[in-house]
Design an enzyme around this catalytic site. Structure first.
Site, short mmCIF file in Angstrom:
data_model
loop_
_atom_site.label_atom_id
_atom_site.label_comp_id
_atom_site.label_asym_id
_atom_site.label_seq_id
_atom_site.Cartn_x
_atom_site.Cartn_y
_atom_site.Cartn_z
N CYS A 72 23.75 -3.50 52.21
CA CYS A 72 24.64 -2.59 52.95
C CYS A 72 26.02 -2.53 52.30
O CYS A 72 26.59 -3.55 51.92
CB CYS A 72 24.76 -3.07 54.40
SG CYS A 72 25.74 -1.94 55.40
N CYS B 20 31.36 -5.99 57.03
CA CYS B 20 31.38 -6.75 58.30
C CYS B 20 31.28 -8.24 57.98
O CYS B 20 30.29 -8.70 57.40
CB CYS B 20 30.22 -6.30 59.19
SG CYS B 20 30.08 -4.49 59.32
N CYS C 291 28.13 -10.47 58.64
CA CYS C 291 26.79 -9.94 58.42
C CYS C 291 26.11 -10.40 57.13
O CYS C 291 26.63 -10.19 56.02
CB CYS C 291 26.81 -8.42 58.45
SG CYS C 291 25.13 -7.74 58.41
N CYS D 33 13.10 -2.28 68.91
CA CYS D 33 14.38 -1.82 68.36
C CYS D 33 14.35 -1.90 66.84
O CYS D 33 14.16 -2.98 66.27
CB CYS D 33 15.51 -2.67 68.92
SG CYS D 33 17.11 -2.20 68.23
N CYS E 174 14.26 1.95 70.57
CA CYS E 174 15.69 1.79 70.33
C CYS E 174 15.89 1.80 68.82
O CYS E 174 14.99 1.37 68.08
CB CYS E 174 16.17 0.47 70.93
SG CYS E 174 17.93 0.14 70.62
N CYS F 170 23.20 1.37 74.07
CA CYS F 170 23.20 -0.09 74.01
C CYS F 170 24.42 -0.45 73.17
O CYS F 170 24.49 -0.12 71.98
CB CYS F 170 21.91 -0.56 73.34
SG CYS F 170 21.89 -2.32 72.99
N ARG G 121 22.54 -8.29 77.78
CA ARG G 121 21.54 -8.98 76.93
C ARG G 121 22.11 -10.23 76.29
O ARG G 121 23.12 -10.18 75.57
CB ARG G 121 20.99 -8.04 75.85
CG ARG G 121 19.85 -8.74 75.07
CD ARG G 121 19.11 -7.81 74.11
NE ARG G 121 18.56 -6.69 74.83
CZ ARG G 121 18.81 -5.43 74.54
NH1 ARG G 121 19.58 -5.12 73.52
NH2 ARG G 121 18.29 -4.47 75.25
N1 SAM Z 1 24.05 -1.38 60.20
C1 SAM Z 1 24.12 -0.94 61.53
C2 SAM Z 1 25.45 -1.18 62.18
O1 SAM Z 1 26.17 -2.09 61.77
O2 SAM Z 1 25.78 -0.44 63.10
C3 SAM Z 1 23.02 -1.50 62.41
C4 SAM Z 1 22.58 -2.94 62.23
S1 SAM Z 1 23.82 -4.20 62.55
C5 SAM Z 1 23.07 -5.60 61.85
C6 SAM Z 1 23.74 -4.39 64.29
C7 SAM Z 1 24.63 -5.43 64.96
O3 SAM Z 1 24.13 -6.74 64.70
C8 SAM Z 1 26.06 -5.52 64.52
O4 SAM Z 1 26.86 -4.54 65.10
C9 SAM Z 1 26.45 -6.90 65.04
O5 SAM Z 1 26.97 -6.81 66.35
C10 SAM Z 1 25.13 -7.67 65.05
N2 SAM Z 1 25.14 -8.77 64.07
C11 SAM Z 1 25.03 -8.67 62.74
N3 SAM Z 1 25.12 -9.87 62.13
C12 SAM Z 1 25.29 -10.78 63.13
C13 SAM Z 1 25.47 -12.19 63.15
N4 SAM Z 1 25.50 -12.90 62.03
N5 SAM Z 1 25.61 -12.79 64.35
C14 SAM Z 1 25.60 -12.07 65.50
N6 SAM Z 1 25.44 -10.73 65.53
C15 SAM Z 1 25.29 -10.08 64.37
C1 DTB Z 2 22.66 -6.54 68.56
O1 DTB Z 2 23.67 -6.43 69.28
N1 DTB Z 2 22.22 -7.69 68.04
C2 DTB Z 2 21.05 -7.45 67.21
C3 DTB Z 2 20.78 -5.94 67.45
N2 DTB Z 2 21.90 -5.52 68.22
C4 DTB Z 2 20.52 -5.07 66.31
C5 DTB Z 2 21.19 -7.90 65.82
C6 DTB Z 2 21.55 -9.36 65.65
C7 DTB Z 2 21.55 -9.68 64.19
C8 DTB Z 2 21.75 -11.14 63.92
C9 DTB Z 2 21.79 -11.44 62.45
C10 DTB Z 2 20.53 -11.12 61.72
O2 DTB Z 2 19.41 -11.51 62.15
O3 DTB Z 2 20.61 -10.52 60.63
FE1 SF4 Z 3 26.00 -3.20 57.27
FE2 SF4 Z 3 25.68 -5.50 58.54
FE3 SF4 Z 3 27.90 -4.09 58.96
FE4 SF4 Z 3 25.50 -3.17 59.90
S1 SF4 Z 3 26.58 -5.02 60.53
S2 SF4 Z 3 27.09 -2.00 58.80
S3 SF4 Z 3 24.12 -3.93 58.28
S4 SF4 Z 3 27.26 -5.02 56.99
#
Ligand code: SAM
Ligand code: DTB
Ligand code: SF4
Length: 337
Positions: free
Chosen positions: A54, A58, A61, A98, A129, A189, A261
């Site tokens: 990506c 973030c 992430c 989802c 979702c 959501c 959730r």
């Molecule tokens: N890329 C898209 C976005 O960011 O909108 C969708 C997928 S993203 C992984 C969805 C959500 O996962 C993020 O907004 C964040 O709240 C959650 N998330 C990602 N990494 C995480 C982590 N290490 N711990 C907890 N939540 C996480």
């Molecule tokens: C949300 O709020 N939490 C989920 C879902 N929406 C997409 C994602 C959590 C991701 C946790 C880190 C991972 O497994 O990569």
């Molecule tokens: Fe990309 Fe992760 Fe940010 Fe979603 S949360 S936009 S997958 S870096």
């Protein structure tokens, strides 16, 4: 019946977070019982349909290309593979599926492919979702047209803390996407992450931002940061578990009708902590061995926890989830074209 309020102040939400623990949990449980079956929990299974690589930054992430986390970039999964995962999730007892993609936003050419996945999953009788990043208005409409029920797009944190976590897109971009999703008639959501080093005041700021959206999100995921080596937030001081429960309780009180959730971070929580979260008003979980790239409790463990607590999984609302065969056929035809 507690009325739905959209005029919460940040100070009022902070005051909730500062209540004595027993008073806060009792109040949240009271609100919960007014609006929900306290022993029913909704179960969603996640699948990463497009993993890693990506371009966003973030800081939490593991899928951001710029951090060395060991997550390899993959291409969008095939429809058949997605369908097999959805079938397995349904067989294990999930009612919502989802699909997540590590995109900043989908390209228009991706939409028919995702639409075909949505149509096929919906045809299984599951709620659908998706979480694909920022959406334009036409994209949101196209996903709705494909039969999508929910779109997940998180605010992640309080506006002023957000700028310490993400620099490649703004808070307003997120609000704009939520507007497009709402205008398309999709259910929303939307939640955030705690344990990123924010203050209690900033946790109040996140809940305030969520509770003062034009409508409370249908579903509010509260994630506890999963610390992944290689991300900038790895090594952050862990949040006091009671502070996590407080956040759930305040979300329940501020957004009485929403499904709150208990999201990422459950694999690192004891059964007792999860039970406290349910007591504080959490009534939905991610279910299945994996979140997107990180681990989640085993299905057997969750089933045993539900049995020990007398919790049952919430059924799909059949009336609001009618499967339209024409949608499924049209999506398959559009994907093949
Ligand atoms: N890329 C898209 C976005 O960011 O909108 C969708 C997928 S993203 C992984 C969805 C959500 O996962 C993020 O907004 C964040 O709240 C959650 N998330 C990602 N990494 C995480 C982590 N290490 N711990 C907890 N939540 C996480
Ligand atoms: C949300 O709020 N939490 C989920 C879902 N929406 C997409 C994602 C959590 C991701 C946790 C880190 C991972 O497994 O990569
Ligand atoms: Fe990309 Fe992760 Fe940010 Fe979603 S949360 S936009 S997958 S870096």
């Amino acid at each position: 019946m507690t009325a739905l309020r959209h005029d919460w102040t940040r100070a009022e939400i902070l005051a909730l977070l500062e209540l004595p623990f027993a008073d806060l949990v009792a109040r949240a449980q009271g609100v919960h019982r007014e609006h929900h079956d306290p022993n029913a929990v909704q179960v969603s299974t996640l699948l990463s349909i497009k993993t890693g690589g990506c371009p966003e930054d973030c800081a939490y992430c593991p899928q951001a290309a710029r951090y060395a986390t060991g997550v390899e970039a993959e291409k969008l999964m095939d429809l058949d593979a997605v369908l097999a995962k959805a079938q397995a999730a349904k067989a294990a007892g999930a009612t919502r599926f989802c699909m997540g993609a590590a995109w900043r936003s989908p390209k228009d050419r991706d939409i028919p492919k995702v639409a075909a996945m949505i149509g096929a999953v919906k045809a299984l009788g599951m709620e659908t979702c998706a979480t694909l990043g920022m959406l334009s208005e036409p994209q949101a409409h196209a996903l709705k047209h494909a039969g999508l029920d929910y779109y997940n797009h998180n605010l992640d944190s309080a506006p002023e803390f957000y700028t310490e976590i993400i620099h490649t897109r703004e808070y307003q971009d997120r609000l704009d996407t939520l507007g497009h999703v709402r205008d398309a008639g999709l259910k929303i959501c939307c939640g955030g992450i705690v344990g990123m080093g924010e203050s209690r005041e900033q946790r109040a700021g996140l809940l305030h931002a969520l509770a003062t959206l034009p409508a409370h999100p249908d579903s509010v995921p509260i994630n506890r940061l999963v610390q992944v080596a290689g991300t900038p937030l790895a090594g952050t001081r862990a949040l006091d578990p009671f502070e996590f429960v407080r956040t759930i309780a305040a979300a329940r009180i501020a957004m009485p009708k929403s499904m709150v959730r208990l999201s990422a971070g459950r694999a690192e929580m004891s059964d007792e902590l999860q039970a406290l979260c349910f007591l504080a008003g959490a009534n939905s979980i991610f279910y299945g061995e994996k979140l997107l790239t990180t681990g989640n409790p085993d299905v057997e463990h969750d089933q045993a926890l539900f049995a020990r607590l007398g919790i049952h999984a919430l059924e799909v609302d059949v009336e609001s989830n009618t499967v339209h065969a024409d949608i499924v056929e049209r999506c398959a035809a559009e994907a093949a074209a």
